[in-house]
Design a protein around this motif. Sequence first.
Motif, mmCIF file in Angstrom:
data_model
loop_
_atom_site.group_PDB
_atom_site.id
_atom_site.type_symbol
_atom_site.label_atom_id
_atom_site.label_comp_id
_atom_site.label_asym_id
_atom_site.label_seq_id
_atom_site.Cartn_x
_atom_site.Cartn_y
_atom_site.Cartn_z
ATOM 1 N N ARG B 22 0.808 -1.206 0.000
ATOM 2 C CA ARG B 22 0.000 0.000 0.000
ATOM 3 C C ARG B 22 0.847 1.263 0.000
ATOM 4 O O ARG B 22 1.944 1.286 0.568
ATOM 5 C CB ARG B 22 -0.947 -0.018 1.194
ATOM 6 N N CYS B 23 0.274 2.317 -0.584
ATOM 7 C CA CYS B 23 0.985 3.580 -0.706
ATOM 8 C C CYS B 23 0.003 4.736 -0.539
ATOM 9 O O CYS B 23 -1.062 4.745 -1.159
ATOM 10 C CB CYS B 23 1.652 3.657 -2.078
ATOM 11 N N SER B 24 0.398 5.712 0.268
ATOM 12 C CA SER B 24 -0.369 6.958 0.374
ATOM 13 C C SER B 24 0.497 8.076 -0.170
ATOM 14 O O SER B 24 1.623 8.280 0.305
ATOM 15 C CB SER B 24 -0.746 7.243 1.823
ATOM 16 N N PRO B 25 0.028 8.802 -1.172
ATOM 17 C CA PRO B 25 0.863 9.832 -1.792
ATOM 18 C C PRO B 25 1.026 11.049 -0.901
ATOM 19 O O PRO B 25 0.309 11.232 0.085
ATOM 20 C CB PRO B 25 0.084 10.183 -3.061
ATOM 21 N N LYS B 26 1.991 11.869 -1.287
ATOM 22 C CA LYS B 26 2.203 13.147 -0.607
ATOM 23 C C LYS B 26 0.927 13.983 -0.752
ATOM 24 O O LYS B 26 0.247 13.922 -1.772
ATOM 25 C CB LYS B 26 3.390 13.835 -1.272
ATOM 26 N N SER B 27 0.640 14.766 0.257
ATOM 27 C CA SER B 27 -0.551 15.590 0.244
ATOM 28 C C SER B 27 -0.600 16.469 -1.002
ATOM 29 O O SER B 27 0.379 17.146 -1.347
ATOM 30 C CB SER B 27 -0.572 16.476 1.503
ATOM 31 N N GLY B 28 -1.729 16.425 -1.702
ATOM 32 C CA GLY B 28 -1.900 17.237 -2.903
ATOM 33 C C GLY B 28 -1.490 16.546 -4.195
ATOM 34 O O GLY B 28 -1.765 17.059 -5.278
ATOM 35 N N HIS B 29 -0.851 15.397 -4.085
ATOM 36 C CA HIS B 29 -0.430 14.665 -5.286
ATOM 37 C C HIS B 29 -1.525 13.720 -5.755
ATOM 38 O O HIS B 29 -2.247 13.133 -4.948
ATOM 39 C CB HIS B 29 0.848 13.876 -5.017
ATOM 40 N N ASP B 30 -1.619 13.544 -7.093
ATOM 41 C CA ASP B 30 -2.683 12.724 -7.643
ATOM 42 C C ASP B 30 -2.168 11.555 -8.481
ATOM 43 O O ASP B 30 -2.958 10.764 -8.993
ATOM 44 C CB ASP B 30 -3.630 13.574 -8.494
ATOM 45 N N THR B 31 -0.868 11.458 -8.639
ATOM 46 C CA THR B 31 -0.277 10.420 -9.486
ATOM 47 C C THR B 31 0.644 9.537 -8.656
ATOM 48 O O THR B 31 1.454 10.056 -7.874
ATOM 49 C CB THR B 31 0.523 11.061 -10.636
ATOM 50 N N VAL B 32 0.490 8.235 -8.814
ATOM 51 C CA VAL B 32 1.319 7.285 -8.076
ATOM 52 C C VAL B 32 2.016 6.347 -9.047
ATOM 53 O O VAL B 32 1.374 5.785 -9.941
ATOM 54 C CB VAL B 32 0.468 6.464 -7.081
ATOM 55 N N SER B 33 3.325 6.208 -8.883
ATOM 56 C CA SER B 33 4.107 5.273 -9.682
ATOM 57 C C SER B 33 4.726 4.234 -8.760
ATOM 58 O O SER B 33 5.111 4.560 -7.641
ATOM 59 C CB SER B 33 5.229 6.009 -10.431
ATOM 60 N N TRP B 34 4.831 3.024 -9.246
ATOM 61 C CA TRP B 34 5.460 1.950 -8.481
ATOM 62 C C TRP B 34 6.735 1.502 -9.177
ATOM 63 O O TRP B 34 6.786 1.376 -10.404
ATOM 64 C CB TRP B 34 4.505 0.754 -8.366
ATOM 65 N N TYR B 35 7.751 1.229 -8.366
ATOM 66 C CA TYR B 35 9.042 0.772 -8.867
ATOM 67 C C TYR B 35 9.506 -0.431 -8.048
ATOM 68 O O TYR B 35 9.226 -0.530 -6.854
ATOM 69 C CB TYR B 35 10.102 1.869 -8.744
ATOM 70 N N GLN B 36 10.244 -1.309 -8.717
ATOM 71 C CA GLN B 36 10.881 -2.443 -8.044
ATOM 72 C C GLN B 36 12.377 -2.205 -8.038
ATOM 73 O O GLN B 36 12.958 -1.928 -9.091
ATOM 74 C CB GLN B 36 10.567 -3.749 -8.792
#
Lengths: 113, 113
Positions: B22-36
């Motif tokens: 699970r991931c919660s983005p920085k406040s105000g951000h709307d885009t989430v990317s995942w990396y391995q």
Amino acid sequence: GENVEQHPSTLSVQEGDSAVIKCTYSDSASNYFPWYKQELGKRPQLIIDIRSNVGEKKDQRIAVTLNKTAKHFSLHITETQPEDSAVYFCAASIDFGNEKLTFGTGTRLTIIP
Amino acid sequence: DAGVTQSPTHLIKTRGQQVTLRCSPKSGHDTVSWYQQALGQGPQFIFQYYEEEERQRGNFPDRFSGHQFPNYSSELNVNALLLGDSALYLCASSLGEGQETQYFGPGTRLLVL
């Protein structure tokens, strides 16, 4: 797709000396180039970035240069300090980072006191 | 202002199992990317979510899937775990329109036995 090569893989410098890390990219459409510092067990942290419409950017002891023709960019750290010891990653992206970041393989920088 | 957060911090699974990160983005951000990020390597892009849709995908098999919720938080699911899935999984958030900087979370370290 984009490919980013990074050199050297390890770098040791005396405290107070300068360190230079170089990256090359393959996709001429790339237009955003961030550098991240990752200390052991911690998250990558952005230290400086540059857009393709700028040739050089400086922030205190850190500078980045970009050569679009040759498709390479470099990180310069002057007056190195022990706390600069970390792994540094370069990355490239098209669409100014709204697209994925393609990372280099990293440079482990060790500052010798 | 909270930065990017991820849970859990560490996870141990066995081959064939399924995992959700699970991931919660920085406040105000709307885009989430995942990396391995495999040990000693640079982060590799898995996929990016924007407006609850997968906007981009890297070279990862369908065993890797994700989701973004209306509050912009995101999940990464991996099915049929393989030993090679052992890695640090990083989430990065950004503001989708015109703001290129991606801020990383602390990561989830997954060990598959």
